[in-house]
Design a protein around this motif. Structure first.
Motif, PDB file in Angstrom:
ATOM      1  N   LEU A   1       0.838  -1.207   0.000  1.00  0.00           N
ATOM      2  CA  LEU A   1       0.000   0.000   0.000  1.00  0.00           C
ATOM      3  C   LEU A   1       0.871   1.254   0.000  1.00  0.00           C
ATOM      4  O   LEU A   1       0.632   2.193  -0.779  1.00  0.00           O
ATOM      5  CB  LEU A   1      -0.926  -0.010   1.219  1.00  0.00           C
ATOM      6  CG  LEU A   1      -1.709   1.286   1.482  1.00  0.00           C
ATOM      7  CD1 LEU A   1      -2.646   1.612   0.329  1.00  0.00           C
ATOM      8  CD2 LEU A   1      -2.478   1.192   2.805  1.00  0.00           C
ATOM      9  N   ILE A   2       1.880   1.298   0.854  1.00  0.00           N
ATOM     10  CA  ILE A   2       2.746   2.480   0.924  1.00  0.00           C
ATOM     11  C   ILE A   2       3.429   2.714  -0.415  1.00  0.00           C
ATOM     12  O   ILE A   2       3.513   3.851  -0.896  1.00  0.00           O
ATOM     13  CB  ILE A   2       3.776   2.313   2.055  1.00  0.00           C
ATOM     14  CG1 ILE A   2       3.081   2.307   3.417  1.00  0.00           C
ATOM     15  CG2 ILE A   2       4.816   3.440   1.999  1.00  0.00           C
ATOM     16  CD1 ILE A   2       3.996   1.942   4.578  1.00  0.00           C
ATOM     17  N   ALA A   3       3.901   1.656  -1.043  1.00  0.00           N
ATOM     18  CA  ALA A   3       4.563   1.799  -2.340  1.00  0.00           C
ATOM     19  C   ALA A   3       3.623   2.380  -3.380  1.00  0.00           C
ATOM     20  O   ALA A   3       3.995   3.272  -4.169  1.00  0.00           O
ATOM     21  CB  ALA A   3       5.098   0.444  -2.806  1.00  0.00           C
ATOM     22  N   THR A   4       2.380   1.892  -3.412  1.00  0.00           N
ATOM     23  CA  THR A   4       1.415   2.398  -4.384  1.00  0.00           C
ATOM     24  C   THR A   4       1.086   3.858  -4.125  1.00  0.00           C
ATOM     25  O   THR A   4       0.988   4.672  -5.056  1.00  0.00           O
ATOM     26  CB  THR A   4       0.126   1.546  -4.343  1.00  0.00           C
ATOM     27  OG1 THR A   4       0.461   0.173  -4.557  1.00  0.00           O
ATOM     28  CG2 THR A   4      -0.858   1.999  -5.411  1.00  0.00           C
ATOM     29  N   VAL A   5       0.914   4.214  -2.851  1.00  0.00           N
ATOM     30  CA  VAL A   5       0.609   5.603  -2.492  1.00  0.00           C
ATOM     31  C   VAL A   5       1.759   6.518  -2.901  1.00  0.00           C
ATOM     32  O   VAL A   5       1.542   7.589  -3.508  1.00  0.00           O
ATOM     33  CB  VAL A   5       0.329   5.707  -0.976  1.00  0.00           C
ATOM     34  CG1 VAL A   5       0.321   7.166  -0.534  1.00  0.00           C
ATOM     35  CG2 VAL A   5      -1.001   5.044  -0.628  1.00  0.00           C
ATOM     36  N   LEU A   6       2.990   6.148  -2.586  1.00  0.00           N
ATOM     37  CA  LEU A   6       4.136   6.982  -2.940  1.00  0.00           C
ATOM     38  C   LEU A   6       4.233   7.159  -4.452  1.00  0.00           C
ATOM     39  O   LEU A   6       4.485   8.269  -4.945  1.00  0.00           O
ATOM     40  CB  LEU A   6       5.421   6.352  -2.408  1.00  0.00           C
ATOM     41  CG  LEU A   6       5.592   6.308  -0.882  1.00  0.00           C
ATOM     42  CD1 LEU A   6       6.826   5.493  -0.518  1.00  0.00           C
ATOM     43  CD2 LEU A   6       5.689   7.715  -0.298  1.00  0.00           C
ATOM     44  N   ARG A   7       4.041   6.084  -5.183  1.00  0.00           N
ATOM     45  CA  ARG A   7       4.139   6.160  -6.643  1.00  0.00           C
ATOM     46  C   ARG A   7       3.045   7.056  -7.214  1.00  0.00           C
ATOM     47  O   ARG A   7       3.298   7.892  -8.098  1.00  0.00           O
ATOM     48  CB  ARG A   7       4.044   4.753  -7.232  1.00  0.00           C
ATOM     49  CG  ARG A   7       4.047   4.708  -8.762  1.00  0.00           C
ATOM     50  CD  ARG A   7       4.146   3.274  -9.239  1.00  0.00           C
ATOM     51  NE  ARG A   7       4.011   3.193 -10.693  1.00  0.00           N
ATOM     52  CZ  ARG A   7       2.957   2.688 -11.315  1.00  0.00           C
ATOM     53  NH1 ARG A   7       1.937   2.225 -10.629  1.00  0.00           N
ATOM     54  NH2 ARG A   7       2.920   2.639 -12.634  1.00  0.00           N
ATOM     55  N   ARG A   8       1.829   6.891  -6.723  1.00  0.00           N
ATOM     56  CA  ARG A   8       0.703   7.687  -7.220  1.00  0.00           C
ATOM     57  C   ARG A   8       0.909   9.172  -6.948  1.00  0.00           C
ATOM     58  O   ARG A   8       0.710  10.023  -7.831  1.00  0.00           O
ATOM     59  CB  ARG A   8      -0.590   7.216  -6.552  1.00  0.00           C
ATOM     60  CG  ARG A   8      -1.290   6.071  -7.244  1.00  0.00           C
ATOM     61  CD  ARG A   8      -1.971   6.559  -8.487  1.00  0.00           C
ATOM     62  NE  ARG A   8      -2.921   5.607  -9.019  1.00  0.00           N
ATOM     63  CZ  ARG A   8      -3.765   5.879  -9.995  1.00  0.00           C
ATOM     64  NH1 ARG A   8      -3.767   7.087 -10.538  1.00  0.00           N
ATOM     65  NH2 ARG A   8      -4.595   4.980 -10.441  1.00  0.00           N
TER      66      ARG A   8
END
Length: 438
Positions: free
Chosen positions: A285-292
């Motif tokens: 989740l953190i990775a997706t949020v940072l990328r977005r």
């Protein structure tokens, strides 16, 4: 004799239908749903056109490739989650790809088993175990954990800043998003005697073995790691040295509805699930949020200081692009769902990601609108009796991680390349979040 947890669920059988569930027929063209492969690169890279097609043309669709019935409308997914007696959780942790005999031998030598504990438990023992887990993740404890999350985030980000300030590059997934929730979980649950990198490696191997489509050679490699994980969990649960106030200490004291103490195998199964869900999926989740957020012009700077914006973006990412994309259930008896007749024992795949993009619930679902009035109606954490007990911690960790990164690394921008994606049956996230300094 193998544990049911080690067996892939048998392919779905035929079913009488009230209407066609095979997708639309276009004269002169093949059925587009006949090309669907939930493990294939087209679906993993961009699942939304497929999810839109499923909802519109075949919302309860039998997938011959997996033997699963794909359930994609928000209304139907929510109904399944809220009726656990009708739609059982028994198959939630079954291996998607059948495990060959050499793999089963490796797991058997380690005593591996996943008896009903949490996600796969429809028995009366589930409520007590869930209450035990919830005591470690309820709102007050999560609020008290914020300084821990901020401290660990600060330590990790401090190592990344010098090369980025010099115009270099780094990967925010491997060095930050993946490590942060692992270290937080270890502190909150009193996990000792293992390095974070080892726990991450064990957890990732478990997800790939049970939710992926690895080759037989890869299955053997993964099985060795999963066996090591299980041996360590078993030794730790059996140890008399764990603190009484730790998570494992609480499991050792737990009593089942009949008054008997919780057996070691079930305690290990509970740890297996909590340790993976508490760090691997939160890291995703953190990775997706940072990328977005890094990809949206001007947003990185705004989330650093604008009150409530980080929280709102985390919630919108959960709706549109959750790390847990699907979950499984099995029908307890013959029933109807979305106008389709299903036999007893039909394995279902609930398309959680698809339900979050259902236009009947979320207008303009493709648009990222962080202040949607009904944003909490998404099903990223499930619903009902088996709703994720760590939802509050996951939200908080992702919010703190985003805000801390935006403040500590104000000058970063995303690298141009599209990152590789984790493409397991129930988990999807970027495996890299490459950024460069300005």
């Amino acid at each position: 004799m193998t544990s049911p947890a080690l067996e892939a669920f048998p392919p779905g059988t035929g079913a009488a239908r009230d209407r066609s569930a095979a997708g639309p027929a276009f004269p002169g063209t093949p059925d587009p749903l006949g090309l669907l492969d939930v493990f294939g690169e087209p679906f993993v890279r961009d699942p939304y056109p497929w999810l839109d097609l499923l909802r519109a043309a075949s919302p309860v669709h039998h997938d011959p490739g997996t033997g699963l019935w794909l359930v994609s409308r928000h209304e139907d997914v929510r109904r399944v989650l809220l009726e656990p007696e009708e739609f059982l959780p028994d198959n939630a942790q079954h291996a998607v790809t059948p495990l060959p005999v050499p793999v089963l031998r490796i797991l058997a030598r380690a005593g591996f088993a996943l008896p009903p504990a949490l996600a796969n438990n429809g028995a009366e023992s589930h409520a007590g175990l869930r209450r035990l887990v919830t005591r470690f993740f309820h709102a007050r404890r999560v609020e008290e954990a914020v300084p821990v999350i901020e401290r660990i985030a600060g330590e990790l980000l401090a190592r990344l800043r010098p090369p980025l300030d010099a115009g270099g590059a780094c990967d925010l997934f491997a060095s930050y998003a993946q490590v942060l929730p692992c270290r937080v979980l270890m502190e909150l649950l009193g996990i000792e005697g293992v390095e974070p990198a080892t726990l991450i490696r064990w957890s990732d191997a478990s997800l790939e073995l049970f939710y992926g489509r690895p080759s037989p050679e890869r299955q053997l490699e993964l099985a060795e790691l999963v066996a090591d994980f299980h041996r360590w969990l078993t030794a730790t649960v059996r140890s008399g040295t764990v603190p009484a106030d730790s998570f494992i200490g609480a499991l050792r004291r737990h009593r089942l509805p009949d008054g008997e103490p919780l057996d070691v195998r079930t305690a290990v199964a509970a740890c297996f699930f909590v340790f993976i869900a508490g760090q691997s999926t939160t890291g995703q989740l953190i990775a997706t949020v940072l990328r977005r957020v890094a990809a949206e012009p001007g947003l990185w700077a705004r989330v650093a200081g604008e009150a409530g914006l980080a929280e709102a973006w985390v919630e919108e990412v959960l709706r549109r692009e959750p790390p847990v994309t699907t979950w499984r259930r099995v029908t307890a008896r013959a029933t109807s769902l979305g106008g389709v007749r299903l036999p007893a024992g039909a394995p279902l795949l609930l398309m959680l990601m698809g339900s979050g993009s259902d236009p009947e619930v979320f207008p303009e679902p493709a648009a990222m609108c962080p202040y949607r009035p009904n944003i909490r109606h998404h099903l990223a954490f499930g619903a009902g009796r088996h709703r994720c007990p760590g939802a509050s911690l996951a939200r908080t960790e992702a919010t703190v991680a985003l805000r801390a990164a935006a403040r500590a690394l104000p000058g970063v921008r995303p690298a141009a390349a599209e990152p590789p994606l984790l493409g397991l049956l129930s988990f999807r996230a970027p495996l890299e979040v490459p950024v460069v300094g300005r």
